[in-house]
Motif scaffolding. Sequence first.
Motif, short mmCIF file in Angstrom:
data_model
loop_
_atom_site.label_atom_id
_atom_site.label_comp_id
_atom_site.label_asym_id
_atom_site.label_seq_id
_atom_site.Cartn_x
_atom_site.Cartn_y
_atom_site.Cartn_z
N ALA A 145 33.28 9.41 62.30
CA ALA A 145 33.02 8.70 61.04
C ALA A 145 31.54 8.43 60.85
N ILE A 146 30.87 8.03 61.94
CA ILE A 146 29.43 7.76 61.87
C ILE A 146 28.66 9.06 61.63
N GLN A 147 29.11 10.14 62.27
CA GLN A 147 28.46 11.43 62.05
C GLN A 147 28.48 11.80 60.57
N TYR A 148 29.60 11.54 59.92
CA TYR A 148 29.70 11.89 58.51
C TYR A 148 28.83 10.98 57.64
N VAL A 149 28.68 9.71 58.06
CA VAL A 149 27.80 8.80 57.33
C VAL A 149 26.36 9.30 57.37
N THR A 150 25.93 9.81 58.53
CA THR A 150 24.55 10.29 58.66
C THR A 150 24.26 11.46 57.74
N LEU A 151 25.29 12.16 57.30
CA LEU A 151 25.09 13.33 56.43
C LEU A 151 24.61 12.93 55.03
N PHE A 152 24.67 11.65 54.71
CA PHE A 152 24.21 11.18 53.40
C PHE A 152 22.75 10.73 53.44
N LEU A 153 22.09 10.91 54.59
CA LEU A 153 20.69 10.52 54.74
C LEU A 153 19.81 11.76 54.76
N PRO A 154 18.79 11.85 53.88
CA PRO A 154 17.89 13.02 53.89
C PRO A 154 17.23 13.24 55.25
N GLY A 155 16.94 12.14 55.96
CA GLY A 155 16.28 12.26 57.25
C GLY A 155 17.11 13.01 58.28
N THR A 156 18.42 13.02 58.13
CA THR A 156 19.28 13.75 59.05
C THR A 156 18.97 15.25 59.00
N TYR A 157 18.76 15.76 57.80
CA TYR A 157 18.48 17.19 57.64
C TYR A 157 17.05 17.52 58.05
N SER A 158 16.13 16.60 57.78
CA SER A 158 14.76 16.77 58.25
C SER A 158 14.74 16.87 59.77
N ALA A 159 15.46 15.97 60.44
CA ALA A 159 15.52 15.98 61.90
C ALA A 159 16.16 17.26 62.41
N GLY A 160 17.20 17.75 61.72
CA GLY A 160 17.86 18.98 62.12
C GLY A 160 16.92 20.18 62.08
N ILE A 161 16.09 20.24 61.04
CA ILE A 161 15.12 21.34 60.94
C ILE A 161 14.07 21.23 62.04
N PHE A 162 13.57 20.02 62.27
CA PHE A 162 12.58 19.83 63.33
C PHE A 162 13.16 20.23 64.69
N ARG A 163 14.42 19.88 64.93
CA ARG A 163 15.03 20.24 66.22
C ARG A 163 15.09 21.76 66.39
N SER A 164 15.46 22.46 65.34
CA SER A 164 15.51 23.91 65.42
C SER A 164 14.13 24.49 65.71
N ILE A 165 13.12 23.97 65.03
CA ILE A 165 11.75 24.48 65.21
C ILE A 165 11.26 24.27 66.64
N PHE A 166 11.45 23.06 67.14
CA PHE A 166 10.85 22.71 68.44
C PHE A 166 11.70 23.07 69.65
N MET A 167 12.99 23.36 69.43
CA MET A 167 13.87 23.60 70.58
C MET A 167 14.29 25.05 70.75
N GLU A 168 14.37 25.81 69.66
CA GLU A 168 14.96 27.14 69.73
C GLU A 168 14.20 28.07 70.68
N GLY A 169 12.87 27.98 70.70
CA GLY A 169 12.10 28.86 71.57
C GLY A 169 12.46 28.67 73.03
N ALA A 170 12.63 27.41 73.44
CA ALA A 170 12.99 27.12 74.83
C ALA A 170 14.46 27.44 75.10
N ILE A 171 15.33 27.15 74.14
CA ILE A 171 16.76 27.45 74.30
C ILE A 171 16.96 28.95 74.51
N ALA A 172 16.17 29.75 73.80
CA ALA A 172 16.31 31.21 73.90
C ALA A 172 16.01 31.73 75.30
N GLU A 173 15.34 30.92 76.12
CA GLU A 173 15.00 31.34 77.48
C GLU A 173 16.19 31.24 78.43
N LEU A 174 17.22 30.52 78.03
CA LEU A 174 18.41 30.41 78.88
C LEU A 174 19.20 31.71 78.79
#
Length: 312
Positions: free
Chosen positions: A223-252
């Motif tokens: 329920a809380i996860q769905y509440v966060t979907l109404f906040l613009p910052g949730t999507y901003s954080a999601g994009i930042f996570r992809s940018i900063f994490m994907e390069g390292a994740i790809a090394e696994l």
Amino acid sequence: MKEHDPVKALKNDVGITAALAVRGIKIFLADKMGVFFSLLAPIIILMLYLLFLGDIQIDALKAQLEGIPYDEKTVSAIVDGWMIAGVMAVSCITVTFTSQNVLVKDRENGTLADFLAAPVKRGVIAASYMIFNIIVSAIICLAVLCLAFIYLAITGWYLTAADVFAAIGNTLLSIISVSVLATLASLTFIKTEGAHSGFVGILSAAIGFLIGAYMPVSTFPTAIQYVTLFLPGTYSAGIFRSIFMEGAIAELGFEPVREGIREAYSVNMDFFGKTIGVDIIAVILVSVTVLLFAAYAVIQIILVKKNKFFNK
């Protein structure tokens, strides 16, 4: 009787908007301590991550990778990317709301009333405050982003040139989306410096949790996860996570492992039961920003007609 020249009127409005925005920037930058503390707050959050939360997340990730070969540097880079993504997402929100205190001060000391008494459109005045807010917030948040790049260059660089530009673009887009809300709040219900400070304090304490900056959204109840979907910052954080994490994740080494980490750290988001990646997240953030501007314009028109826009 002189004919109305729409081109001349537009040039006049643009000139006034620019002049008022420059005034706001000068006032904000003249407060050296205010600028310092605006920059210090994100740095403190980053230091808290590095000193306390970082080790906890590294241990949690190692437990998830138990039995699978991995490089210690890669694990640290994944966690560092997640932490920096959270810092940037929170900074874009808190800095933008904090810097709008210039408008609140103008309202409280009577400067805004002087502007309203002049033959200037109220929409022009409001636009100048929003433009000023976007510019000063961008200066501070991009400075924080530069510090994040320096940190990653020292500890482990997994970013591409495209990632760097994407991080800059997402920072600016995030600031613009939040600036609409910050300006609207300061034009309507936040009318004193005390109210503004209290609101920003509550926002700073809560927003990091709500957008998954301090702990992964995947650990929240559904329920809380769905509440966060109404906040613009949730999507901003999601994009930042992809940018900063994907390069390292790809090394696994194994795709199921990589996908599990994306799910655990909300690089892939649960959008009302459907998993979405960074491309859809970006589309949603852009769409939300456009909708916020449209809503702001409608609210402004309604309040102007009711003579409640900028009212004390």
